[in-house]
Design a protein around this motif. Structure first.
Motif, PDB file in Angstrom:
ATOM      1  N   ARG A  85       0.854  -1.302  -0.130  1.00 33.37           N
ATOM      2  CA  ARG A  85      -0.036   0.077   0.080  1.00 33.37           C
ATOM      3  C   ARG A  85       0.906   1.480  -0.057  1.00 33.37           C
ATOM      4  O   ARG A  85       0.457   2.367   0.238  1.00 33.37           O
ATOM      5  N   ASN A  86       2.222   1.242  -0.410  1.00 34.03           N
ATOM      6  CA  ASN A  86       2.983   2.078  -0.388  1.00 34.03           C
ATOM      7  C   ASN A  86       3.233   2.835   1.068  1.00 34.03           C
ATOM      8  O   ASN A  86       3.516   3.920   1.197  1.00 34.03           O
ATOM      9  N   GLU A  87       3.043   2.125   2.163  1.00 32.85           N
ATOM     10  CA  GLU A  87       3.267   2.434   3.486  1.00 32.85           C
ATOM     11  C   GLU A  87       4.991   2.041   3.966  1.00 32.85           C
ATOM     12  O   GLU A  87       5.379   1.151   3.470  1.00 32.85           O
ATOM     13  N   THR A  88       5.314   2.695   4.768  1.00 37.73           N
ATOM     14  CA  THR A  88       6.829   2.733   5.063  1.00 37.73           C
ATOM     15  C   THR A  88       6.850   1.339   6.161  1.00 37.73           C
ATOM     16  O   THR A  88       5.761   1.522   7.314  1.00 37.73           O
ATOM     17  N   VAL A  89       7.608   0.397   5.974  1.00 37.69           N
ATOM     18  CA  VAL A  89       7.495  -0.790   6.771  1.00 37.69           C
ATOM     19  C   VAL A  89       8.443  -0.598   8.218  1.00 37.69           C
ATOM     20  O   VAL A  89       9.525  -0.137   7.899  1.00 37.69           O
ATOM     21  N   SER A  90       8.014  -0.710   9.383  1.00 38.00           N
ATOM     22  CA  SER A  90       8.741  -0.708  10.319  1.00 38.00           C
ATOM     23  C   SER A  90       8.743  -1.765  11.177  1.00 38.00           C
ATOM     24  O   SER A  90       7.726  -2.229  11.775  1.00 38.00           O
ATOM     25  N   LEU A  91      10.002  -2.525  11.282  1.00 39.17           N
ATOM     26  CA  LEU A  91      10.166  -3.833  11.964  1.00 39.17           C
ATOM     27  C   LEU A  91      11.194  -3.975  13.071  1.00 39.17           C
ATOM     28  O   LEU A  91      12.155  -2.994  13.048  1.00 39.17           O
TER      29      LEU A  91
END
Length: 316
Positions: free
Chosen positions: A32-38
């Protein structure tokens, strides 16, 4: 349970694979073009919702000749078994499957480290197989079948990078790995493949749609490049460690697979399943994701590996 599984891993395999983190330097975006934060220090279940998944691993702790299937409750509690299933240095969820190892059934040719959707979320009163609340159906199914199932139609969104593919073995098998599926009662409405040949810099994406027996031949679709064993380097291919997303969506008879890459147009493949037979009352579905090695002819410790940064499943 963790100690017995670890004790059965090949020492050679551990030496060959452990410590490979494949740290992604750039910002990762999901489907969804959201930044992934893991969190790199967290276990897979702390970064991803694995409450409705089980996992098959290429180990055999009870020595029954079949690969172990770890139920959803163990995943929620924080299952992590390096080098087969663990958190990477950038927080991604790593799946690894060597060529040699136990298979999920006596009829299966290849190893896998692969999640299996389990909508029951650990409720052992619900049967795993059949038209139950553990599985879902297409909206073309009969009304009473839809009422008994755990969901109707579905979408699977995944963001990942394939880190390694096999480089040894038969020309027809080398470099192949399945990274996502819809599995039905016995057949697969869709299998999504990544493949990179040893002499090519980039890999290809293709898919298969398998109608029920008697409803036609298996259908193949090239999404990026060619699945041929002698294919040229794909101009718009996907390199190892390159992040991309896929979406598998079903609405009734319409199957849609979408490949999503930053800065590039989406690649969309639609399949009309109206003649495939999956509207029959005995057909139930579940998603699968991870790595399903498609090579059993290479060197035993050759392997496939992928790191997932997003995994989301939903149903009506």
């Amino acid at each position: 349970m963790l100690s017995p599984i670890k004790s059965l891993l090949s020492i050679t395999l551990i030496l060959a694979l452990s410590g490979q983190g494949y740290l992604q330097a750039a910002e990762i975006k999901n489907s969804r073009n959201e930044t992934v934060s893991l969190d790199a220090n967290a276990r897979p279940a702390d970064n991803f919702d694995l409450s409705d998944w089980s996992i098959s691993l290429p180990v055999d702790t009870n020595k029954d000749g079949i690969a172990d299937n770890v139920p959803e409750s163990y995943l929620v509690k924080g299952l992590s078994i390096k080098p087969l299933f663990y958190t990477a240095d950038d927080g991604g969820m790593v799946f690894t499957a060597p060529i040699q190892g136990p298979k999920t059934s006596k009829n299966t040719k290849y190893t896998r480290s692969e999640l299996r959707e389990m909508l029951r979320k650990g409720d052992l009163r619900v049967k795993t197989k059949g038209i139950t609340e553990n599985n879902w159906v297409f909206s073309t199914a009969r009304r009473n079948v839809k009422k008994k199932s755990g969901g109707v139609d579905g979408t699977l969104d995944a963001t990942l990078a394939v880190n390694h593919v096999t480089t040894t073995g038969d020309d027809k098998q080398v470099g192949r790995v399945i990274i996502g599926q819809i599995h039905a009662t016995k057949d697969e409405p869709v299998r999504l493949y990544y493949r990179k040949l040893p002499n090519n810099d980039k890999g290809v994406i293709y898919m298969a749609h398998e109608p029920l027996k008697g409803n036609g031949k298996e259908q193949w679709y090239n999404l990026i490049g060619s699945r041929a064993s002698n294919a040229d380097n794909p101009e718009d291919g996907i390199a190892l460690n390159e992040v991309f997303s896929y979406r598998i969506n079903v609405v009734g008879d319409k199957l849609t697979v979408t490949i999503i890459r930053q800065g590039k147009a989406d690649i969309v493949q639609e399949v009309d399943m109206s003649s495939s037979g999956y509207d029959k009352s005995d057909q139930y579905m579940y998603f699968k994701a991870g790595v399903y090695n498609q090579n059993n002819s290479g060197e035993p410790n050759d392997y496939v590996q992928a790191t997932f940064y997003q995994l989301e499943n939903s149903h009506n």
